[in-house]
Design a protein around this motif. Structure first.
Motif, mmCIF file in Angstrom:
data_model
loop_
_atom_site.group_PDB
_atom_site.id
_atom_site.type_symbol
_atom_site.label_atom_id
_atom_site.label_comp_id
_atom_site.label_asym_id
_atom_site.label_seq_id
_atom_site.Cartn_x
_atom_site.Cartn_y
_atom_site.Cartn_z
ATOM 1 N N ASP A 137 -11.161 -3.522 1.181
ATOM 2 C CA ASP A 137 -12.405 -4.232 0.847
ATOM 3 C C ASP A 137 -12.382 -4.737 -0.589
ATOM 4 O OD1 ASP A 137 -13.508 -3.876 3.379
ATOM 5 O OD2 ASP A 137 -14.507 -1.993 2.823
ATOM 6 N N ASP A 138 -11.814 -3.939 -1.501
ATOM 7 C CA ASP A 138 -11.717 -4.363 -2.904
ATOM 8 C C ASP A 138 -10.887 -5.638 -3.028
ATOM 9 O OD1 ASP A 138 -13.182 -2.140 -3.702
ATOM 10 O OD2 ASP A 138 -11.408 -0.976 -4.266
ATOM 11 N N SER A 151 -9.637 5.710 4.562
ATOM 12 C CA SER A 151 -9.719 5.310 3.146
ATOM 13 C C SER A 151 -8.704 4.223 2.836
ATOM 14 C CB SER A 151 -9.487 6.510 2.238
ATOM 15 O OG SER A 151 -10.485 7.482 2.428
ATOM 16 N N ALA A 152 -7.522 4.331 3.433
ATOM 17 C CA ALA A 152 -6.479 3.328 3.211
ATOM 18 C C ALA A 152 -6.934 1.962 3.705
ATOM 19 C CB ALA A 152 -5.186 3.750 3.906
ATOM 20 N N MET A 190 0.849 -1.186 0.000
ATOM 21 C CA MET A 190 0.000 0.000 0.000
ATOM 22 C C MET A 190 0.889 1.241 0.000
ATOM 23 S SD MET A 190 -2.842 1.242 2.782
ATOM 24 C CE MET A 190 -4.020 -0.033 2.356
ATOM 25 N N ILE A 245 -9.904 0.645 1.429
ATOM 26 C CA ILE A 245 -9.592 0.148 0.079
ATOM 27 C C ILE A 245 -9.289 -1.351 0.091
ATOM 28 C CG2 ILE A 245 -7.100 0.535 0.022
ATOM 29 C CD1 ILE A 245 -7.472 1.769 -2.749
ATOM 30 N N SER A 269 -3.446 10.253 -2.683
ATOM 31 C CA SER A 269 -3.739 9.078 -3.500
ATOM 32 C C SER A 269 -3.314 7.850 -2.713
ATOM 33 C CB SER A 269 -3.022 9.130 -4.850
ATOM 34 O OG SER A 269 -1.633 8.995 -4.664
ATOM 35 N N THR A 285 -5.467 -1.741 -7.258
ATOM 36 C CA THR A 285 -6.573 -0.795 -7.195
ATOM 37 C C THR A 285 -6.042 0.488 -6.564
ATOM 38 O OG1 THR A 285 -8.913 -0.509 -6.595
ATOM 39 C CG2 THR A 285 -7.484 -1.452 -4.918
ATOM 40 N N GLY A 286 -6.836 1.527 -6.601
ATOM 41 C CA GLY A 286 -6.399 2.786 -6.012
ATOM 42 C C GLY A 286 -7.523 3.792 -5.963
ATOM 43 N N LEU A 287 -7.226 4.906 -5.319
ATOM 44 C CA LEU A 287 -8.180 5.999 -5.247
ATOM 45 C C LEU A 287 -7.437 7.305 -5.029
ATOM 46 C CD1 LEU A 287 -8.670 7.030 -2.055
ATOM 47 C CD2 LEU A 287 -9.757 4.832 -1.924
ATOM 48 N N SER A 339 -2.657 3.689 -3.436
ATOM 49 C CA SER A 339 -2.622 2.558 -4.361
ATOM 50 C C SER A 339 -2.351 1.290 -3.555
ATOM 51 C CB SER A 339 -1.567 2.752 -5.452
ATOM 52 O OG SER A 339 -0.284 2.791 -4.894
ATOM 53 N N LEU A 340 -2.968 0.218 -3.996
ATOM 54 C CA LEU A 340 -2.800 -1.080 -3.350
ATOM 55 C C LEU A 340 -2.480 -2.088 -4.437
ATOM 56 C CD1 LEU A 340 -3.065 -2.763 -0.709
ATOM 57 C CD2 LEU A 340 -5.469 -3.136 -1.333
#
Length: 173
Positions: free
Chosen positions: A162-163, A156-157, A98, A160, A113, A139-141, A115-116
């Motif tokens: 969960d995805d 949020s970290a 992450m 994420i 941002s 995935t990312g946001l 990213s994972l």
């Protein structure tokens, strides 16, 4: 209808044909990423946070806290997380990485941002079977918060994940 008219109609239809095929290709890539999670019994997990000096001084983002919450969430989902020392000593274990990137934009705003990526061991057949790690799932946001809402970045970290858990369970349960 002459040949010239037929070519014109074909050329007019090409963008439509391409647009119809694009989602199918994207969906295929998503399935490949998801299928790369099949059979993974254990993995490592690491977090990296990049922040400029002014955000580091505020001390709002604690890497150890985010990492512990994330590991707890992964374990609650039934995933086996290997200790850091094992991951550092073995190139044969997959690991979730992450990366959180933040920046103090001034005026009380912090864009970020997350990213994972799941990295797995792989051999590069075109390079004499060199063994390395490659990202097989990601995935990312991105987002923006105010100084008083910096906790949203950590939430949020952890969220994420969960995805990842959803995709992992889809191919392993």
């Amino acid at each position: 209808m002459n040949t010239l008219d037929a070519y014109r109609r074909l050329i007019a239809l090409l963008p439509i044909i391409i647009l119809i095929g694009a989602p199918a290709l994207a969906q295929n890539e998503i399935e490949r990423e998801r299928n790369s999670l099949r059979g993974i019994a254990e993995m490592g997990f690491t977090v990296n946070i990049e922040a400029n000096v002014s955000l580091n001084e505020k001390g709002e983002l604690e890497i150890s806290s985010i990492k512990q919450q994330a590991v707890d969430k992964l374990r609650e989902a039934g995933l086996t997380i290997v200790p850091d020392r094992e991951i550092r000593s073995s190139a044969d274990l997959p690991f979730l990485y992450m990366h959180i990137n933040t920046m103090d934009a001034g005026r009380g705003l912090v864009p970020f941002s997350i990213s994972l990526d799941l990295y797995q061991p792989a051999r590069l057949t075109l390079n004499r079977d060199l063994q390395t790690s490659v990202s097989t799932w990601q995935t990312g946001l991105v987002g923006i918060v105010s100084y008083d809402r910096m906790n949203v970045i950590g939430e949020s970290a952890v969220g994420i994940l969960d995805d990842f858990i959803k995709d992992y369970n889809k191919v392993n349960l």
